[in-house]
Write a protein that holds these residues in place. Sequence first.
Motif, PDB file in Angstrom:
ATOM      1  N   ARG A 132       0.992  -0.998   0.088  1.00 28.46           N
ATOM      2  CA  ARG A 132      -0.092   0.171   0.107  1.00 28.46           C
ATOM      3  C   ARG A 132       1.051   1.472  -0.140  1.00 28.46           C
ATOM      4  O   ARG A 132       1.002   2.160  -0.251  1.00 28.46           O
ATOM      5  CB  ARG A 132      -0.788  -0.104   0.774  1.00 28.46           C
ATOM      6  N   HIS A 154      -0.965  -8.586 -19.256  1.00 29.06           N
ATOM      7  CA  HIS A 154      -2.097  -8.695 -20.203  1.00 29.06           C
ATOM      8  C   HIS A 154      -2.458 -10.231 -19.805  1.00 29.06           C
ATOM      9  O   HIS A 154      -2.253 -10.607 -21.477  1.00 29.06           O
ATOM     10  CB  HIS A 154      -2.177  -7.831 -21.100  1.00 29.06           C
ATOM     11  N   THR A 205      -9.707  -1.740 -10.450  1.00 30.93           N
ATOM     12  CA  THR A 205      -9.391  -2.253 -11.523  1.00 30.93           C
ATOM     13  C   THR A 205      -7.680  -0.543 -11.688  1.00 30.93           C
ATOM     14  O   THR A 205      -7.740  -0.164 -11.484  1.00 30.93           O
ATOM     15  CB  THR A 205     -10.022  -1.475 -12.626  1.00 30.93           C
ATOM     16  N   TYR A 206      -6.687  -1.606 -11.669  1.00 29.30           N
ATOM     17  CA  TYR A 206      -5.457  -0.633 -12.062  1.00 29.30           C
ATOM     18  C   TYR A 206      -5.948  -0.533 -13.647  1.00 29.30           C
ATOM     19  O   TYR A 206      -6.442  -0.453 -14.197  1.00 29.30           O
ATOM     20  CB  TYR A 206      -4.479  -1.929 -11.577  1.00 29.30           C
ATOM     21  N   GLN A 207      -4.622   0.589 -13.428  1.00 31.24           N
ATOM     22  CA  GLN A 207      -4.692   1.532 -14.585  1.00 31.24           C
ATOM     23  C   GLN A 207      -4.718   0.196 -16.081  1.00 31.24           C
ATOM     24  O   GLN A 207      -5.093   0.684 -17.279  1.00 31.24           O
ATOM     25  CB  GLN A 207      -3.055   2.439 -15.044  1.00 31.24           C
ATOM     26  N   ASN A 208      -3.488  -0.623 -15.774  1.00 29.82           N
ATOM     27  CA  ASN A 208      -3.710  -2.349 -17.003  1.00 29.82           C
ATOM     28  C   ASN A 208      -4.519  -2.493 -17.094  1.00 29.82           C
ATOM     29  O   ASN A 208      -4.437  -3.885 -17.591  1.00 29.82           O
ATOM     30  CB  ASN A 208      -2.019  -2.508 -17.163  1.00 29.82           C
ATOM     31  N   GLY A 209      -6.155  -2.390 -16.479  1.00 30.70           N
ATOM     32  CA  GLY A 209      -7.021  -2.855 -16.225  1.00 30.70           C
ATOM     33  C   GLY A 209      -7.009  -4.234 -15.450  1.00 30.70           C
ATOM     34  O   GLY A 209      -7.963  -5.345 -15.818  1.00 30.70           O
ATOM     35  N   GLU A 260      -6.636  -4.782  -8.382  1.00 31.24           N
ATOM     36  CA  GLU A 260      -5.330  -4.642  -8.058  1.00 31.24           C
ATOM     37  C   GLU A 260      -5.623  -4.032  -6.733  1.00 31.24           C
ATOM     38  O   GLU A 260      -6.729  -3.899  -6.432  1.00 31.24           O
ATOM     39  CB  GLU A 260      -3.943  -3.850  -7.868  1.00 31.24           C
ATOM     40  N   SER A 299      -4.688   0.545  -2.978  1.00 31.55           N
ATOM     41  CA  SER A 299      -3.299   1.452  -2.340  1.00 31.55           C
ATOM     42  C   SER A 299      -3.892   3.178  -2.260  1.00 31.55           C
ATOM     43  O   SER A 299      -3.813   3.629  -3.407  1.00 31.55           O
ATOM     44  CB  SER A 299      -2.221   0.854  -2.231  1.00 31.55           C
ATOM     45  N   ASP A 321      -1.366   5.117  -4.294  1.00 36.00           N
ATOM     46  CA  ASP A 321      -0.760   5.091  -5.856  1.00 36.00           C
ATOM     47  C   ASP A 321      -2.307   5.178  -6.436  1.00 36.00           C
ATOM     48  O   ASP A 321      -2.332   4.731  -6.981  1.00 36.00           O
ATOM     49  CB  ASP A 321      -0.825   3.466  -5.380  1.00 36.00           C
ATOM     50  N   ASN A 344      -3.121   6.124 -10.180  1.00 34.98           N
ATOM     51  CA  ASN A 344      -2.730   4.843 -10.808  1.00 34.98           C
ATOM     52  C   ASN A 344      -4.319   3.916 -10.766  1.00 34.98           C
ATOM     53  O   ASN A 344      -4.400   2.868 -11.615  1.00 34.98           O
ATOM     54  CB  ASN A 344      -2.430   3.986 -10.590  1.00 34.98           C
ATOM     55  N   PHE A 345      -5.016   4.036  -9.831  1.00 41.58           N
ATOM     56  CA  PHE A 345      -6.295   3.305 -10.195  1.00 41.58           C
ATOM     57  C   PHE A 345      -7.643   3.531 -11.217  1.00 41.58           C
ATOM     58  O   PHE A 345      -7.310   5.349 -11.288  1.00 41.58           O
ATOM     59  CB  PHE A 345      -7.128   2.655  -8.533  1.00 41.58           C
TER      60      PHE A 345
END
Lengths: 688, 688
Positions: A668, A680, B120-124, B127, B130, B133, B136-137
């Motif tokens: 965190r 991915h 959902t994290y920025q990469n899809g 995660e 946090s 962070d 980045n979500f």
Amino acid sequence: MKAGEDEGGPVCWKGSEVKPAGGSLLSRLSATVSAPGWSKVSCPCCMSERVEPLVMVQLRADVGPETKRWLLRLIGASQKDGGAGLLAHPGEDATGDIIVVSAPRCTLLRATEELGLCKTYQNGEMEAFSYNDRDNFKDSENMEEFLTLAERQYMVKYELDGLRAQRDLRIPGLPDSCTLHKRDNICESSKQEAHELVNHLLLGQSSSVYSVNRYFGSSVAFYFSFLDFYTWSLLPPALLGLLITYFSASVQKEVVESVSGSQGSGDQDDSGPGVSGHMLQAVFSMLWSTVFMELWKRRSASLSYRWGTLHLAERFAEPRPGFHGDLGVNPVTGRVEPLFPEWQRDLRMAVVSVPVVGLFLGLVVFGMTGFYWGEALAQQLTEDWGSLLSQTLLFLPSILHIVYTNMLATAYRKVAQFLTEFENHREESAFQNHLTAKVLVFTFFNYFAVLFHIAFFKQDVPLLRKRLSSLLIITQLINQVTEVVIPFLVDRFISAPHRTEREDDPQEDKFRNQGKLPPFPGLFGEYIELLVQFGYLSLFSCVFPLTAVLLLLNNLTEIRSDAYKICKLFRKPFCPPVANMGVWQIAFEVLSFVSVVSNCWLLLLSPQLQRMGEEGGMSGTNLLLAAVLVEHVLIFIKIIMSVLIPDEPDWIRKKREHIEYSSMQALRQQVRLASTLSFHLHPASFFL
Amino acid sequence: MKAGEDEGGPVCWKGSEVKPAGGSLLSRLSATVSAPGWSKVSCPCCMSERVEPLVMVQLRADVGPETKRWLLRLIGASQKDGGAGLLAHPGEDATGDIIVVSAPRCTLLRATEELGLCKTYQNGEMEAFSYNDRDNFKDSENMEEFLTLAERQYMVKYELDGLRAQRDLRIPGLPDSCTLHKRDNICESSKQEAHELVNHLLLGQSSSVYSVNRYFGSSVAFYFSFLDFYTWSLLPPALLGLLITYFSASVQKEVVESVSGSQGSGDQDDSGPGVSGHMLQAVFSMLWSTVFMELWKRRSASLSYRWGTLHLAERFAEPRPGFHGDLGVNPVTGRVEPLFPEWQRDLRMAVVSVPVVGLFLGLVVFGMTGFYWGEALAQQLTEDWGSLLSQTLLFLPSILHIVYTNMLATAYRKVAQFLTEFENHREESAFQNHLTAKVLVFTFFNYFAVLFHIAFFKQDVPLLRKRLSSLLIITQLINQVTEVVIPFLVDRFISAPHRTEREDDPQEDKFRNQGKLPPFPGLFGEYIELLVQFGYLSLFSCVFPLTAVLLLLNNLTEIRSDAYKICKLFRKPFCPPVANMGVWQIAFEVLSFVSVVSNCWLLLLSPQLQRMGEEGGMSGTNLLLAAVLVEHVLIFIKIIMSVLIPDEPDWIRKKREHIEYSSMQALRQQVRLASTLSFHLHPASFFL
């Protein structure tokens, strides 16, 4: 000549002289070495006055000096450059057939992190080791305190196993056919293609039995702890067995006296204990086995915490050397490594392994049937002919059966090894567990097929009792002899005269002498012996109440003889850190549940109970119903007990959760910048 | 008047006017409110044009304005100052009996982290969220996209529950006896000591069935997913049941025709299907239930991943409001909070809960025995007297039994609640699971005692068949009526006339109307209905092959009626995020194993099999032996199947391991400086 200086390869290795360090083992080693010493360490923090020789690599006699120089350079090169990041020493004679290997501090610390070992933090708790945070861990400057000898040696092997060709590459001094391909495993490949080019031998140092974990590593230490725990756990059933035998003997005597021969002794030839003793023994041993296994699990958790193996990260480490597959990005760790789809492994297991194992089990049954058929035939022939020649025929089926069984067992071991290789497991522990499980099922089946046949088909309790007591006494004697006495004699009178060992020998000669010992055959034999014992005890204990007493006596000597054997008679093995007994624990637990079925059945068969049922006016069906009911109730109680007794002590649970909490907190607090290169995998399945 | 401005307490809260935001729900709410609006947010990032009202707190009518101002200030104060860090609004009328609560962005995000939700994290990928962070979500600026409505509402409740007195404190406007002690839970304490001072009511918004998770939260969504999955899984057994009924009917017809009355129909009065149909149905349903449960576990894992509840951190969050204990440092998280030793809880369960539950189960058996005894007595009396008066006596035992059972069930629910409170579980989910398990065991026992009695003691298969089919049809009809029709009628004709609702009503009135609906009784009733169904199907299916067909028909309407009921007839419940069905999953699995025992037994009892055995020359004992053998083999197959089918799909396993790997990596990269205040719990046990 200085190894490696004549060839400036892409791997930046430099031969260097070793600085002599006073008083250490190395000083003796280096004193006898002429010019070339240890390879140089690249990182300044690893500079040390003292290099501890850890592993000796024995080369084949026909490996040329060119290949040896290449290997020395490779072992000494840093990991970035595709080397092992270790320290290599060409030995007493630079052109000789050995390489002595050690490891610098940084490589050891990084391996500690990679394996996921826990170490003592500055506050006295065990914490998952982190390389970045290394200064806060106790003794992290002194590797000989920080890591056990077994861990240091295993890490050297781990790094050597991890050597992979960075690109297609010819091994110097070997024919062109031995080209290595990118990411081929070097040690593995050499082994298979260059006919055991590399053969690890181990250093041996005399050690006391008490520091098994420090010296041998956690897998051997788990075996000895289990053996110890098991032996002391045998005390209650042994005491009960003695009591029952004593009392039932006096009761029977009384009965015989009171009846005073009026009934005749034909009815009493079944010399087992009384039916209530039978039952007490059976119920006690069924419940005892669950309590024993649950308590062992708790003990195993504490040991694993103490040895720092509670959070092994094998899943996230490099795959085992034999693992192969197409290169790809590991979806979990994001590293490039060989990948092998799970479903393909499952398919191979379902389509190949299971049927082959089933076939071999069938062959065991076939052998047993053949044996019975042959015995009946021989009996018949002897009766018909009656001559001396045909008398010898009686032994033929037994001899043929023994030969057949041994051949089958030998063939099966090879097949099991091959099948497990074929299943292509990623982790060493998974490989070992699958191999062990295969051999275990077969061996156990082999041992118990006859007893089960007697118990469930012939339904002959007295024969079972006779067979069981003779097995218990004879196999234990044979085991002790074959395991200890013969190796001891061989070692003393055949091998030892060739090994002249003196106190002031150079260290290297000691290694060579150790290398001449036979390789350690692994713990399979030891564990299967315990499992078979446990099988006798739990499956058939109600038939022969003194089982536990005999096993207790056997195990008290077993602890000592095993320790002697592993310390003195075999080469020291490499033991990976493990968190528990693996598949053996499951085997013991399964046996403990199967024992309920078998004990209830045997109780039902016992002539006393049958007689009692007849006297009490219970029909056979009702007796059977009662037995089934008792069986279900006992299994229910065992399940409840194993759910209620937690598998780890409360204090371990707290510490484990603390480690989990710390890593959650760390995640965190971290802002991931480089997370865009994350994986991915199934974008479609996301909305399943 | 502006709430809170008249009193400058230590809690730094400031009353403030709300900025009207165009077009939102709030604008309508705020338009009707005179002066005091939402409390002010302390953190600049949470400043928003638009405040979404989430939860309405309904105060008791006699709560004075002073106490209300104190509550408003407390709810609005930041968490550092002992407040809830929420936004409070005194409602339309500042002296009225409600408080409307909303949550600023930072509080919601911190709660997301604390609960351990995955987003959902920025990469899809999903995660673990946090706070550091957060950028980045995905959607982390827009709370209405980022969190579901159910999550936002639950988080408000979570923060309100978390309000604890920072030091001993008097509640203004209440008698001095209501002093709160340090870390006493404010909402909980008020509830117990100030006679339900605080009573949370819920906002309701009309919702479609499809977005159950977004609107109701994961526990309700899990119920509907399970119901859906279960209903479609009933198709294979339903089809098989239809086929068997059809074919056995035609076979029987043929048999009857060929025998043409020569045998008489007395032998054929048992109108069940033929024995092979019986067996086929039984074996199929036994294996089907395992496959069904294993597939559900996989589905449940995917759902939980999708809903972000795969890694809930309840263990590490604040304890549930009712939890009490001595203040201490939590060894896992290092926070100061009430602690309650595990062994003491175990002791309470073993010494108090288990015997009390056993006592109640005994009372059920006692009631059943009494009922049978009473029935026999009434029969006797009727025969002896023969009058009309004594005819009515025949109904007396049934009536008494029903009254007794209902009283027992009501008493038991209260006792179970009390016992579970007494066990003092730290986590809400543990509390719920223990409570559910207690009520579940009792209810199930209550339902099935009679059927088991008929099956195992009376051994009367035709009676069992009759009872089962009538139960299936009648209880389902009764359930549908009591669950839906009656509440619907009550709602329509009794409650609704008092609730005048118009489209353009102010939001607050809508909340008030929703608040007048009866509270949601929880999912226990829904789940137990499914479990009892599943029990009929799996335990006794071989007796009545059309069970699955009837259940399938019932469930198709059940999905719709449950959805109608939960959306329209009850107040919206607070649903904590959950990762699975909890104790219900275990109950279904246990039932699936018990079913093997019961089916084998019923098959053995079936008159056809008995007759077949007699014709085939098998004795009763051998038939019983065969049944026991079949039972053991089936249980073995079921265990193997449940081990072999992985509990989570491969892609989920990879994602879960990826999350674990990330947190391990994060821990390694972090240099812990503040780790010296870590815990020292059992320094002695370290060398155990």
